[in-house]
Design an enzyme around this catalytic site. Structure first.
Site, PDB file in Angstrom:
ATOM      1  N   TYR A  64       0.847  -1.192   0.000  1.00 56.65           N
ATOM      2  CA  TYR A  64       0.000   0.000   0.000  1.00 56.65           C
ATOM      3  C   TYR A  64       0.880   1.239   0.000  1.00 56.65           C
ATOM      4  CZ  TYR A  64      -3.690  -3.281   1.456  1.00 56.65           C
ATOM      5  OH  TYR A  64      -4.569  -4.331   1.545  1.00 56.65           O
ATOM      6  N   GLY A 213     -18.415  -3.711  -0.734  1.00 56.68           N
ATOM      7  CA  GLY A 213     -18.295  -3.770  -2.188  1.00 56.68           C
ATOM      8  C   GLY A 213     -17.528  -2.606  -2.775  1.00 56.68           C
ATOM      9  N   ARG A 214     -16.423  -2.247  -2.111  1.00 58.06           N
ATOM     10  CA  ARG A 214     -15.570  -1.121  -2.549  1.00 58.06           C
ATOM     11  C   ARG A 214     -16.377   0.175  -2.679  1.00 58.06           C
ATOM     12  NH1 ARG A 214     -10.640  -3.143  -3.557  1.00 58.06           N
ATOM     13  NH2 ARG A 214     -10.460  -5.332  -4.173  1.00 58.06           N
ATOM     14  N   GLY A 215     -17.379   0.312  -1.817  1.00 59.55           N
ATOM     15  CA  GLY A 215     -18.169   1.531  -1.804  1.00 59.55           C
ATOM     16  C   GLY A 215     -19.507   1.425  -2.510  1.00 59.55           C
ATOM     17  N   SER A 218     -22.489   1.362  -0.349  1.00 59.15           N
ATOM     18  CA  SER A 218     -22.711   2.621   0.374  1.00 59.15           C
ATOM     19  C   SER A 218     -23.402   3.650  -0.494  1.00 59.15           C
ATOM     20  CB  SER A 218     -21.375   3.203   0.867  1.00 59.15           C
ATOM     21  OG  SER A 218     -20.728   2.340   1.757  1.00 59.15           O
ATOM     22  N   GLY A 220     -24.188   2.992  -4.182  1.00 59.98           N
ATOM     23  CA  GLY A 220     -24.820   2.511  -5.394  1.00 59.98           C
ATOM     24  C   GLY A 220     -24.058   2.910  -6.645  1.00 59.98           C
TER      25      GLY A 220
END
Length: 346
Positions: A64, A213-215, A218, A220
């Protein structure tokens, strides 16, 4: 919106003795891949806030940045904070002049561990994952070197990330695996067939990354419009317009159910992961304290069996459009390694 519990519960992660908060914090997005690195003082303040609330499992990796996220965690853990957390980092993805290489050879494993210890400013890593599996090195060889690091007191517990069921079994036979980290959410459920049952058979804890789900779970389909050009999610198959248009219906149904439950869609999606069992610790990532607080509120959302079934009916494996990764990225789907008998040290 559901409020966070007064006390964050703790769980036993695996059967080797590791005790962690029921929800952790993924730190990748603070430094890499999701657009430009965020301001260091703000991220340190977020980490300190998380510790103050009772979250103890912090997840990073040497790739990272590379390296910058570990350095950030090292700074945040100074001044007595280290003793309050369980620190997880990873090895296995080497970066050389901008190119990535998956490595699991003993020389690399040891050098990676020493580098992480120095950047984090610690004497021992609580949970050390093999981030990706080297298809050219028997996993027994990789785990053999990790076992030495445990014996030397540089690592407490051992984990795997994105490993197949057979790879997990082989690694576990060399040294007990405490946790397997994998992508698990309402829109990433392919691990439920073989990998989750294998972990439970062997007494291995499950750490769910990208549980939102990687945002997507949160915000859509609209999340795509908020991503910067250098956010790697923009290139992922599921985030392409033709797939996102179809996946949007899933978010709409989750949102409708969340409204009935008096929580947000992201809290409902996270609660679904929590209800998978007391051996599961999701590590949603965020760079904002308000989002962190909202995520923690998922621990207060209770789901009946029929509500779990309703959520799962919205997001069956077949209903999700697009792969979660590009084909060229090493994941559990191709994590088989050569037999131990084929290994010849160079």
């Amino acid at each position: 919106m559901a409020s966070a519990p007064a006390v964050v519960p703790r769980i036993k992660l695996g059967s080797q003795g590791l005790d962690v908060s029921a929800q952790g914090l993924g730190c990748m997005g603070m430094s890499a891949y999701y657009g430009a690195p965020k301001p260091e003082p703000d991220m340190i303040a977020l980490i300190h806030h998380a510790v103050a609330t009772g979250v103890t499992l912090f997840d990073t990796s040497d790739i990272y940045g590379p390296h910058t996220n570990e350095i950030l965690l090292g700074k945040a853990l100074q001044g007595g904070v280290r003793e309050k957390v369980e620190l997880a980092t990873k090895f296995g993805i080497a970066s050389l002049d901008g190119d990535r290489q998956i490595r699991g050879d003993p020389e690399y494993v040891r050098a990676a561990c020493e580098g992480s210890l120095a950047r984090l400013g610690v004497d021992c890593i609580d949970l050390y994952y093999q981030h990706r599996i080297d298809n050219n090195v028997p996993v027994e060889i990789t785990m053999g070197e990790v076992k030495k690091l445990v014996e030397e007191g540089k690592v407490k517990y051992v984990g795997l990330s994105e490993a197949s069921a057979s790879t997990i079994r082989r690694a576990h036979a060399v040294h007990p695996i405490t946790a397997v980290q994998l992508e698990w959410s309402l829109w990433s459920r392919d691990v439920e067939k073989d990998i989750i049952p294998t972990c439970r058979e062997l007494g291995i804890g499950i750490v769910a990354y990208s549980p939102l789900g990687r945002g997507f779970l949160s915000g859509g389909a609209n999340i795509v419009d908020t991503l910067s050009d250098d956010d790697f999610r923009k290139s992922l198959p599921r985030f392409q317009p033709e797939n996102m248009e179809k996946n949007a219906a899933i978010f709409e149904r989750v949102s409708e159910m969340a409204a009935r439950k008096g929580c947000t869609a992201s809290q409902l999606a996270l609660a679904w992961v929590h209800h998978q069992g007391s051996d599961v610790c999701p590590i949603p990532g965020t760079t904002k304290i308000e989002n962190f607080n909202q995520n923690l509120g998922a621990l207060s959302v209770k789901l009946a069996p029929e509500e779990m079934a309703e959520l799962e009916s919205y997001a069956s494996t077949d209903a999700i459009q697009g792969d979660r990764y590009h084909e060229f990225l090493n994941t559990w789907k191709d994590s088989e390694t050569p037999p131990l008998s084929s290994w010849k040290a160079t």
